[in-house]
Scaffold this motif. Structure first.
Motif, mmCIF file in Angstrom:
data_model
loop_
_atom_site.group_PDB
_atom_site.id
_atom_site.type_symbol
_atom_site.label_atom_id
_atom_site.label_comp_id
_atom_site.label_asym_id
_atom_site.label_seq_id
_atom_site.Cartn_x
_atom_site.Cartn_y
_atom_site.Cartn_z
ATOM 1 N N LYS A 1 2.939 0.077 -0.165
ATOM 2 C CA LYS A 1 4.372 -0.151 -0.386
ATOM 3 C C LYS A 1 5.198 0.610 0.640
ATOM 4 N N PHE A 2 4.838 1.861 0.911
ATOM 5 C CA PHE A 2 5.607 2.712 1.818
ATOM 6 C C PHE A 2 5.548 2.186 3.255
ATOM 7 N N LEU A 3 4.353 1.742 3.684
ATOM 8 C CA LEU A 3 4.167 1.306 5.067
ATOM 9 C C LEU A 3 4.352 -0.199 5.250
ATOM 10 N N GLU A 4 4.622 -0.908 4.130
ATOM 11 C CA GLU A 4 4.889 -2.349 4.153
ATOM 12 C C GLU A 4 3.704 -3.115 4.753
ATOM 13 N N ILE A 5 2.528 -2.862 4.186
ATOM 14 C CA ILE A 5 1.322 -3.598 4.600
ATOM 15 C C ILE A 5 0.716 -4.261 3.372
ATOM 16 N N GLU A 6 0.002 -5.369 3.572
ATOM 17 C CA GLU A 6 -0.614 -6.095 2.474
ATOM 18 C C GLU A 6 -2.085 -5.697 2.367
ATOM 19 N N GLN A 7 -2.508 -5.448 1.118
ATOM 20 C CA GLN A 7 -3.861 -4.969 0.896
ATOM 21 C C GLN A 7 -4.927 -5.940 1.420
ATOM 22 N N ASN A 8 -4.698 -7.239 1.218
ATOM 23 C CA ASN A 8 -5.720 -8.232 1.602
ATOM 24 C C ASN A 8 -5.816 -8.457 3.116
ATOM 25 N N GLN A 9 -4.915 -7.855 3.880
ATOM 26 C CA GLN A 9 -4.953 -8.038 5.340
ATOM 27 C C GLN A 9 -5.448 -6.800 6.084
ATOM 28 N N ILE A 10 -5.753 -5.739 5.339
ATOM 29 C CA ILE A 10 -6.144 -4.477 5.979
ATOM 30 C C ILE A 10 -7.393 -4.641 6.827
ATOM 31 N N GLU A 11 -8.455 -5.242 6.259
ATOM 32 C CA GLU A 11 -9.736 -5.371 6.974
ATOM 33 C C GLU A 11 -9.630 -6.342 8.147
ATOM 34 N N ARG A 12 -8.835 -7.400 7.984
ATOM 35 C CA ARG A 12 -8.795 -8.448 9.011
ATOM 36 C C ARG A 12 -7.965 -8.062 10.229
#
Length: 889
Positions: A263-274
């Protein structure tokens, strides 16, 4: 057709093995110590016994063996019902009283079991499906059937109650138990209700109970996995943290981010690895150089790219068992609010400093400007007074001169404040004579006090060094200011000035000045702003008292400049005590030779001069030293004192005589103080609770909560040992009628109803030769002679007498301690050590008293290994002390 009768037993034997396996798994699991898992293991075991017993019954061809199989199987049945009820009661969270009631009903199954398994209660018969049975009509079988159905319905009701709980976990278990219970109810009809009606039993509940057990087993095992343990603790902590946490792999790409980080860094969990997100894509840094450090961790302040928030990142290396770095964990802290607050504080600080500088400059300039014409007025006043003028003119000019002098004093105060505020105040240190300074202060204040009809006393520690190094002017100013305030705000009573030497270390003497008055006191609301400049309090009451409100502010400033502390304790309407602690250099350590009328009166052992007449007191203590000290103290106040050395003797004395006050030691051999108090209460109405005869406990037990325990036990009040004079006088004032008090301070010895109640610290006068204390301290280096002397009312003869008694009785006490320890008489060991601790405190030997206290606590808590380790050192130290006492003779 022959194989048909083996199908059901085989299934039941498989159920038995599985149930037993579930029991072993539960007992082997990490949560085996949890209550629900213990009950689950018992539940599984009962299911196994149930399945085995009735599986064996079906394959029997002999009626007698079939009976024994049923007897065995019924053990599992009853145990299953009892543990099932206990399990559902525990998991449902119902009130303990209801749980006990339901579990108690379930436990009746033990009685029902013995009724049901009697040989004549069951009819066995063999048919194509194997051995079966029916119940003989009668009371016992009816009770068994009713018990089974009621318990099943009861469990169903609790399950229904659980389904409406606010807690999701309880609702989940409610549904599980409802499924299991419905299966049991259905099966019960087939092998419990049918046999009662004369039909052959069909093993319905025997088959269904296993599935009910399986459902419960799986539910509890699933719940166990949701509990925090070593295996999943890191996962729970990681995702529960409100602080952003990131995990980077050895390739320095982001692998995991908790919800707060996403939430803080505005990133999506499902896109972290890709997306192969590197550190430089999240924060304003160059490449992944942030991971290039040799230490275990790294801390830095940077800006987040997405939201431009200023934050702090703490980077820690993650190592495997081979000490290789396999990743990095990064903890992010949002600093935006902190930075805003720091900026606001910095701005406010600059504004305050600017305003303070402006004020200081203004005050300094104004004071200097006023001083010039004031000096001219004073000069001309002196010239006029030298002229031959009329008496009326001289009176007017004298008033003008005095007013100018008062105004100059105010100007000097303003200059002092401005110097302190601007940081320009400095100490002018030099050597000074201690006695001369104190005598100067005494004579100035004695004159002021006599003008108001007040008694002024100065008590000085005879150990004070005769010559000190410091800013004499500032020390004198602090003392005069505080004492002047005390006199100014006291209409009747006394002002007491006490000077103590706390100790000397590295050639620096720690001095304590205590100024106590019986004046108007301070309200709690005034305490917070007491040392503010120009602050005056309770103006409605103090309209006739002159002052600028600068005195205490100046005192506080100069005390801090000297590296000291100032404390105040006050009761509104009763009085105030100011305590100043400062350090001064020691130039000449020879004890002070101070002669002043401040210490000549013999009736000033207690500041209030409290005296009490026509009052009978009993003191009970098994320690002769304590008795002597307390008896001497009480007699000083004018009380008639009787002593007892044990609880039994105290009871006998109270039976013969009605005492106004009974002081009872808490810990005594044979009969402790609590038991003695209770027996005295039973002697007569005089000693009953709320009656005239009051019983006060004396104890050296300083453990938190002991006071309330003793008061709850029935004592009227509580005094700790060694006795504090303020607390002792509080007890007198609480329990002794006012018409028995008279003031020893009053010159005419008239009876007074109103007794001065407010002196914070009643330090007795130490009326001994200046060389007496140093001489004793040289002989007894580890004993605080001044403290022991104070507890003896300043009576050196009494103190020496107490030391003599210690020398005489201690060898026998040490022998008793050793004997109690060797014979494992721990109770008397603790009592004896407690008594020795008390007498050591009375003579001021706190170091050895602490060792006794440590042994006492170890004995009370059963830490006998600790006693074995510490006792030899205690005995050796005590024997060394006794040798020092021998040298005094």
């Amino acid at each position: 057709m022959e194989m048909v009768k083996y199908i059901c037993p085989i299934i039941l034997f498989i159920f038995c093995v599985l149930s037993f396996s579930f029991m072993v798994i539960t007992l082997w699991s990490e949560g085996r110590k949890d209550t629900e898992n213990k009950l689950l293991a018992a539940f599984c075991f009962s299911s196994a016994v149930w399945s085995l017993g009735f599986g064996a019954l079906i394959i029997q061809t002999d009626v007698e063996w079939a009976y024994y199989c049923r007897v065995f199987g019924m053990i599992g049945t009853i145990l299953y019902l009892i543990t099932g009820q206990m399990l559902i009661s525990y998991l449902s969270g119902i009130k303990k009283c209801w749980a006990n009631l339901f579990n108690g009903f379930a436990a009746l199954g033990v009685i029902v079991y013995f009724m049901t398994v009697e040989r004549n209660q069951t009819i066995f018969q063999l048919d194509v499906t194997g051995m079966t049975y029916s119940f003989k009509a009668g009371l016992f079988n009816t009770i068994y059937t009713a018990y089974s159905l009621i318990l099943a319905l009861l469990m169903f009701g609790i399950s229904l109650y659980m389904c409406f709980s606010k807690v999701k976990r309880i609702r989940f278990f409610g549904k599980i138990f409802m499924i299991a219970d419905m299966a049991m109810l259905l099966g019960t009809v087939l092998d419990t209700v049918f046999p009662l009606l004369g039909f052959k039993a069909i093993p319905g509940s025997t088959l269904m109970q296993f599935w009910g057990m399986v459902v419960v087993y799986l539910a509890i095992r699933a719940n166990n996995r949701s509990k925090i343990n070593i295996a999943n603790m890191s996962e729970f902590i990681y995702y529960s943290l409100a602080m952003p946490v990131l995990v980077f792999g050895a390739d320095r790409h982001l692998k995991i981010a908790n919800d707060a980080a996403a939430k803080f860094l505005e990133i999506e969990q499902n896109q972290i690895e890709r997306k192969n997100i590197g550190f430089e894509k999240l924060f304003e840094v160059e490449g992944d150089s942030v991971f290039a450090f040799d230490e275990t961790d790294r801390n830095m302040d940077i800006v987040c790219i997405k939201n431009q928030i200023f934050c702090n990142v703490a980077i820690n290396k993650i190592r495997d068992r081979y000490d290789d770095v396999i990743g990095y964990i990064v903890i992010v802290t949002d600093l935006s609010e902190r930075m805003k607050n720091m900026q606001r504080l910095e701005e406010a600080k600059k504004e305050a400093e600017s305003a303070n500088r402006s004020k200081s400059v203004f005050l300094a300039n104004m004071s200097h400007e006023i001083r010039t014409p004031m000096n001219a007025i004073l000069g001309f006043s002196e010239l006029v007074l030298k002229m031959d003028t009329s008496a009326e003119v001289r009176e007017y000019v004298t008033d003008i001169k005095n007013s100018c002098l008062n105004l100059l004093a105010v100007i000097n105060d303003i200059l002092d404040i401005s110097k302190l505020d601007s940081g320009k105040a400095e100490l002018v240190c030099g050597n000074y004579n201690t006695a001369a300074l104190l005598q100067d202060v005494y004579h100035i204040m004695d004159i002021q006090a006599k003008k108001k009809g007040l008694q002024f006393q100065m008590n000085t520690d005879p150990r004070l060094p005769s010559e000190l190094y410091g800013d004499k002017t500032r020390v004198r100013g602090v003392l005069i200011n505080l004492l002047s305030n005390a006199v100014k705000y006291t209409e009747k009573g006394s002002v007491v000035f006490i000077v103590r030497l706390i100790g000397i270390e590295n050639n620096m003497a720690r001095l304590e000045f205590a100024i106590t008055d019986t004046g108007i006191g301070l309200k709690e609301s005034a305490m917070e702003h007491l040392f503010d400049s120009f602050a005056r309090f309770d103006s409605e009451r103090n309209t006739n008292i002159e002052g600028t409100g600068l005195g205490l502010s100046i005192v506080n400033g100069y005390v801090k400049l000297m590296g000291g502390t100032i404390e105040v304790d006050s009761i509104y309407g009763r009085g105030t005590t100011f305590t100043v602690n400062v350090e001064q250099g020691v130039v000449n350590g020879t004890p002070i030779n101070l002669t002043t009328s401040a210490t000549q009166d013999s009736d000033t052992l207690n500041v209030s001069g409290m005296k009490i007449r026509d009052t009978q007191v009993l003191v009970t203590d098994d320690n002769q030293i304590n008795l002597k000290v307390i008896k001497n103290t009480l007699e000083y106040y004018g009380l008639t004192v009787t002593t007892a050395t044990c609880g039994k003797e105290a009871i006998e004395l109270c039976a013969e005589k009605e005492f106004d006050l009974v002081f009872m030691d808490q810990m005594m051999p044979q009969m402790d103080g609590v038991e003695a108090m209770r027996r005295i209460r039973q002697l007569s109405e005089h000693y009953m609770p709320q009656a005239k005869g009051k019983i006060v406990v004396l104890t050296a037990n300083a453990i938190e909560g002991v006071k309330q325990e003793l008061l709850d036990a029935g004592f009227d009040d509580y005094l700790s040992k060694p006795i504090n004079y303020q607390e002792l006088e509080r007890v007198f004032e609480r329990f002794i009628p006012k018409d028995r008090f008279w003031s020893g301070i009053d010159n005419d010895k008239k009876k007074v109803i109103e007794v001065i109640e407010t002196v914070e610290e009643r330090m007795p006068k130490i009326a001994v030769e200046p060389t007496a204390i140093p001489s004793l301290e040289d002989s007894l280096p580890q004993v605080n002679v001044a403290a022991g002397l104070e507890l003896c009312n300043g009576d050196m003869n009494l103190y020496r007498d107490v030391l003599r008694i210690v020398s005489e009785i201690s060898p026998q006490q040490l022998k008793s301690v050793t004997n109690y320890w060797e014979t494992k008489d721990y109770e008397n060991f603790v009592i004896q050590i407690h008594s020795m601790k008390s007498q050591l405190l009375n003579i001021g030997y706190s170091l050895l008293a602490d060792k006794a206290r440590s042994l006492e606590m170890a004995g009370k808590e059963g830490h006998y290994d600790e006693i074995a380790e510490k006792l030899p050192d205690y005995i050796t130290s005590y024997n060394d002390f006794l040798k020092q006492l021998e040298n005094l003779k």
